[in-house]
Design an enzyme around this catalytic site. Structure first.
Site, PDB file in Angstrom:
ATOM      1  N   GLN A 138       1.050  -1.141  -0.047  1.00 16.24           N
ATOM      2  CA  GLN A 138       0.076  -0.146  -0.128  1.00 16.24           C
ATOM      3  C   GLN A 138       1.035   1.047   0.298  1.00 16.24           C
ATOM      4  O   GLN A 138       2.028   1.422   0.333  1.00 16.24           O
ATOM      5  CB  GLN A 138      -0.895  -0.035   1.389  1.00 16.24           C
ATOM      6  CG  GLN A 138      -1.862  -1.344   1.655  1.00 16.24           C
ATOM      7  CD  GLN A 138      -3.077  -1.191   0.540  1.00 16.24           C
ATOM      8  OE1 GLN A 138      -3.210  -0.102   0.187  1.00 16.24           O
ATOM      9  NE2 GLN A 138      -3.861  -2.324   0.040  1.00 16.24           N
ATOM     10  N   GLU A 141      -3.037 -15.191  -4.693  1.00 18.47           N
ATOM     11  CA  GLU A 141      -2.280 -14.153  -4.732  1.00 18.47           C
ATOM     12  C   GLU A 141      -1.377 -14.394  -6.703  1.00 18.47           C
ATOM     13  O   GLU A 141      -0.644 -15.480  -6.537  1.00 18.47           O
ATOM     14  CB  GLU A 141      -0.812 -13.212  -4.485  1.00 18.47           C
ATOM     15  CG  GLU A 141       0.240 -12.369  -5.025  1.00 18.47           C
ATOM     16  CD  GLU A 141      -0.904 -11.379  -4.812  1.00 18.47           C
ATOM     17  OE1 GLU A 141      -1.164 -11.008  -4.964  1.00 18.47           O
ATOM     18  OE2 GLU A 141       0.137 -10.927  -6.223  1.00 18.47           O
ATOM     19  N   ASP A 193      -9.583  -7.650  -2.577  1.00 17.37           N
ATOM     20  CA  ASP A 193      -8.884  -6.979  -2.266  1.00 17.37           C
ATOM     21  C   ASP A 193      -8.422  -6.354  -3.969  1.00 17.37           C
ATOM     22  O   ASP A 193      -6.982  -6.304  -4.316  1.00 17.37           O
ATOM     23  CB  ASP A 193      -7.816  -6.755  -1.544  1.00 17.37           C
ATOM     24  CG  ASP A 193      -7.231  -4.716  -1.385  1.00 17.37           C
ATOM     25  OD1 ASP A 193      -7.273  -4.474  -2.572  1.00 17.37           O
ATOM     26  OD2 ASP A 193      -6.210  -4.500  -0.882  1.00 17.37           O
ATOM     27  N   CYS A 241      -9.229   0.524  -4.140  1.00 13.48           N
ATOM     28  CA  CYS A 241      -9.411   1.862  -4.635  1.00 13.48           C
ATOM     29  C   CYS A 241      -9.859   2.275  -6.062  1.00 13.48           C
ATOM     30  O   CYS A 241      -9.337   2.656  -6.182  1.00 13.48           O
ATOM     31  CB  CYS A 241      -7.901   1.501  -4.577  1.00 13.48           C
ATOM     32  SG  CYS A 241      -7.020   0.844  -6.094  1.00 13.48           S
TER      33      CYS A 241
END
Ligand SMILES: C[S@@+](CC[C@H](N)C(=O)[O-])C[C@H]1O[C@@H](n2cnc3c(N)ncnc32)[C@H](O)[C@@H]1O
Length: 386
Positions: free
Chosen positions: A224, A271, A318, A345
């Site tokens: 981040q 991931e 996310d 985001c």
């Protein structure tokens, strides 16, 4: 000759442009403030929408300030410096609400505010610097272009990264490899990491402690941008959940995986970036959390495999700015978790995906937003669904 118009800016739209109307057309004005009376130049037309830039500020909005950065307007990085910080936060809340009503088609949106960043300058601990060898420029892409804006001082970089920008800029051009077109940089508590490495700028291993968990990462992995709000972001994203089984999709180096592994008996993180997945495994191991597995795969591929079966109590996702792929939303719906936490985001892709999740039977319970990206129109939103 380019068309010139006089307009009054009504509000800021998702994506950061000001909205105005003129002659039956919608006008999108870049770098505007709500309430500005402006003379604008039409740059291009797309159907009934005119895209325009400011020629003259006839009467400034009370929310307008003098942008402090000398690169403002040319550099593509910060597009909200013309707004007071309070106006930036209000515009971001409005952008999120707009997306949730218009795209997600929610009938009511729970109350929320955008949590301010404790520092709204010099907060950025991650950046990508573009390098143009021919022009001998280093910085960020110019607004709407692939030309590199030569940035000597970036006012949103944390001081240590600003020093590194100066060090890279002071390097002789013959030391900079021909093939180096951009440089990823990230800071940790123990230094700065660069990717790809060159000269004395190495891809060193970093660590950062958030809410007592130690995360290791480097410039090849996502981390981040703004460390100042990570504690509250994790707190809200997890809420008071606990149980048997949880999925952490798009888990990066494990920002949410570690605290989830303290609350659930079994955790699976997914991931796609092998370097990030390796760090996530190592971060779990060093925290002595052996109840979590991290799979290196795209989330879509993982859902296609039969490994995605079995009861799951909670899903945290996310995804990157593009949001979750349709197959991922379908995969989540097929699992019927009792609760979902969506960290995003990009309010527009978040709203697109929420529409699918609510059509699939979930309801939005609560929302929080975090200003991880002051001076830009970007904002981090977390939505809890049940
Ligand atoms: C917004 S980041 C979030 C990472 C982590 N949750 C965090 O907060 O640090 C998105 C992550 O998704 C990964 N990613 C991108 N596309 C993916 C995909 N299709 N499947 C799995 N991971 C993906 C990226 O490498 C990145 O680590």
């Amino acid at each position: 000759m380019a068309q010139s118009l006089e307009v009054e800016v009504e509000r800021i739209l998702p994506g950061g442009m000001g909205l105005a109307h003129a002659g039956g057309k919608t006008v999108f004005v870049s770098l505007a403030a709500p309430g500005d009376r402006l003379r604008v130049r039409v740059e291009r037309e797309q159907g009934k929408v005119l895209f325009a830039s400011i020629e003259e500020i006839i009467a400034p909005s009370p929310l307008r300030i003098e942008p402090p950065c000398p690169y403002f307007g040319r550099c593509g990085g910060c597009d909200f410096q013309q707004l007071t910080y309070e106006a930036q936060l209000a515009a971001k809340a409005e952008m999120i609400r707009d997306c949730l009503y218009r795209i997600a088609r929610l009938e009511s949106v729970p109350e929320f505010a955008v949590m301010p960043s404790p520092d709204n300058w010099r907060y950025r601990m991650r950046a990508t610097w573009q390098i143009d060898r021919e022009q001998r420029t280093i910085g960020y892409y110019e607004r709407g272009s692939r030309r590199v804006c030569d940035v000597v001082d970036c006012a949103v970089l944390r001081p240590v990264l600003q020093e590194k920008l100066e060090a890279v800029r002071a390097t002789e051009w013959r030391q900079i490899p021909d093939e180096l077109k951009h440089l990823d940089v990230v800071q940790g508590e123990n230094g700065v990491s660069f990717a790809p490495p060159f000269d004395r700028f190495q891809t060193s291993e970093l660590s950062l402690t958030v809410r007592g968990e130690v995360y290791q990462y480097n410039a090849e992995t996502f981390f981040q941008i703004n460390p100042l709000l990570l504690g509250p972001l994790i707190d809200f994203a997890l809420g008071d959940v606990s149980g048997e089984s949880v999925l952490d999709l798009y888990c990066g180096v494990g920002l949410f995986t570690l605290p989830l592994a303290r609350r659930f008996k079994r955790v699976v993180g997914v991931e796609a970036n092998p370097a990030a997945a390796r760090y996530a495994r190592r971060n779990l191991q060093q925290a002595r959390l052996d109840n979590a597995r991290v799979i290196t795969a795209t989330v879509t591929d993982w859902f296609r495999s039969d490994r995605a079966s079995g009861p799951v109590d909670f899903v945290l996702l996310d995804p990157p700015r593009a949001g979750a792929e349709s197959a991922v939303i379908k995969g989540i719906l097929d699992l019927h978790p009792a609760a979902i936490s969506y960290v995003s985001c990009d309010p527009a892709t978040l709203a697109r995906d929420l529409k699918k999740l609510t059509t699939g039977g979930y309801s939005v319970n609560s929302i929080a937003a975090f200003d991880l990206f002051p001076q830009t129109h970007h904002v981090e939103t977390v939505v809890h669904l049940r």
